[in-house]
Scaffold this motif. Structure first.
Motif, mmCIF file in Angstrom:
data_model
loop_
_atom_site.group_PDB
_atom_site.id
_atom_site.type_symbol
_atom_site.label_atom_id
_atom_site.label_comp_id
_atom_site.label_asym_id
_atom_site.label_seq_id
_atom_site.Cartn_x
_atom_site.Cartn_y
_atom_site.Cartn_z
ATOM 1 N N HIS A 97 16.339 -12.558 -6.252
ATOM 2 C CA HIS A 97 16.026 -11.293 -6.923
ATOM 3 C C HIS A 97 16.430 -10.138 -6.034
ATOM 4 N N LEU A 98 16.754 -9.037 -6.674
ATOM 5 C CA LEU A 98 16.927 -7.790 -5.954
ATOM 6 C C LEU A 98 15.556 -7.175 -5.806
ATOM 7 N N LEU A 99 15.289 -6.613 -4.659
ATOM 8 C CA LEU A 99 14.024 -5.950 -4.373
ATOM 9 C C LEU A 99 14.346 -4.475 -4.171
ATOM 10 N N LEU A 100 13.719 -3.618 -4.956
ATOM 11 C CA LEU A 100 13.928 -2.176 -4.848
ATOM 12 C C LEU A 100 12.621 -1.513 -4.445
ATOM 13 N N SER A 101 12.697 -0.645 -3.439
ATOM 14 C CA SER A 101 11.512 0.110 -3.035
ATOM 15 C C SER A 101 11.949 1.462 -2.495
ATOM 16 N N VAL A 156 10.541 -7.037 -12.962
ATOM 17 C CA VAL A 156 9.102 -6.981 -12.713
ATOM 18 C C VAL A 156 8.802 -5.711 -11.925
ATOM 19 N N TYR A 157 7.897 -4.889 -12.464
ATOM 20 C CA TYR A 157 7.404 -3.730 -11.708
ATOM 21 C C TYR A 157 6.065 -4.114 -11.105
ATOM 22 N N ILE A 158 5.936 -3.896 -9.807
ATOM 23 C CA ILE A 158 4.695 -4.195 -9.093
ATOM 24 C C ILE A 158 4.114 -2.864 -8.622
ATOM 25 N N ALA A 159 3.011 -2.469 -9.224
ATOM 26 C CA ALA A 159 2.367 -1.200 -8.870
ATOM 27 C C ALA A 159 1.769 -1.296 -7.467
ATOM 28 N N PRO A 160 1.622 -0.152 -6.801
ATOM 29 C CA PRO A 160 0.951 -0.160 -5.498
ATOM 30 C C PRO A 160 -0.444 -0.769 -5.615
ATOM 31 N N HIS A 184 0.848 -1.188 0.000
ATOM 32 C CA HIS A 184 0.000 0.000 0.000
ATOM 33 C C HIS A 184 0.889 1.245 0.000
ATOM 34 N N GLY A 185 0.622 2.152 -0.919
ATOM 35 C CA GLY A 185 1.300 3.446 -0.910
ATOM 36 C C GLY A 185 2.603 3.528 -1.673
ATOM 37 N N CYS A 186 3.154 2.399 -2.095
ATOM 38 C CA CYS A 186 4.366 2.445 -2.926
ATOM 39 C C CYS A 186 4.508 1.138 -3.697
ATOM 40 N N GLY A 187 5.152 1.226 -4.828
ATOM 41 C CA GLY A 187 5.379 0.049 -5.651
ATOM 42 C C GLY A 187 6.676 -0.635 -5.279
ATOM 43 N N GLN A 188 7.037 -1.592 -6.093
ATOM 44 C CA GLN A 188 8.237 -2.382 -5.849
ATOM 45 C C GLN A 188 8.761 -2.862 -7.201
#
Length: 136
Positions: free
Chosen positions: A109-113, A89-93, A58-62
């Motif tokens: 995987h690298l996870l960026l947020s 992979v872009y994951i929208a909020p 909620h409130g931000c993607g990843q």
């Protein structure tokens, strides 16, 4: 799977067993903080068959950048995608999803947020063994 084998899945540090979030995973995962300045970057490594529960940011993607092995990514209401090193992979909020390793191979995987005030994760139901076993 032995730790020394998991360390070979990607060129990034394996980190420690992800005990803080273990209740939201089936199987063992490992987490390594790579950066906490402006953008959070973590290396997440999943043992074979490990996957996280359905969840919503909620409130931000990843963003996931696959760096080793093979894994799965699935959004609610869609077919699961097989992931390999180099996939992004872009994951929208607000999108309900899950990700994890294939059954017979570790995955990293690298996870960026980008941290945002008021952002949160909502953890939902697990991926059952029956659902997981149907993935091809």
């Amino acid at each position: 799977m032995e730790r020394n084998e998991l360390e070979k899945v990607s060129d990034f540090a394996l980190g420690e067993e992800n005990v803080a979030f273990a209740s939201y995973f089936i199987g063992k995962s490992y987490l390594s903080l790579l950066n906490d300045k402006e953008v959070g970057i973590f290396n997440v490594t999943f043992e074979p068959g490990c996957r996280n529960n359905w969840h919503i940011h909620h409130g931000c993607g990843q963003i996931l950048i696959c760096v080793g092995g093979h894994g799965w990514y699935q959004e609610a209401g869609k077919e699961a995608q097989l992931l390999k090193s180099g996939d992004v992979v872009y994951i929208a909020p607000e999108i309900k999803h899950w990700h994890g390793a294939v059954s017979d191979e570790a995955f990293a995987h690298l996870l960026l947020s980008i941290p945002k005030e008021g952002a949160s994760n909502e953890w939902c139901e697990p991926i059952t063994d029956e659902e997981y076993s149907k993935l091809k």
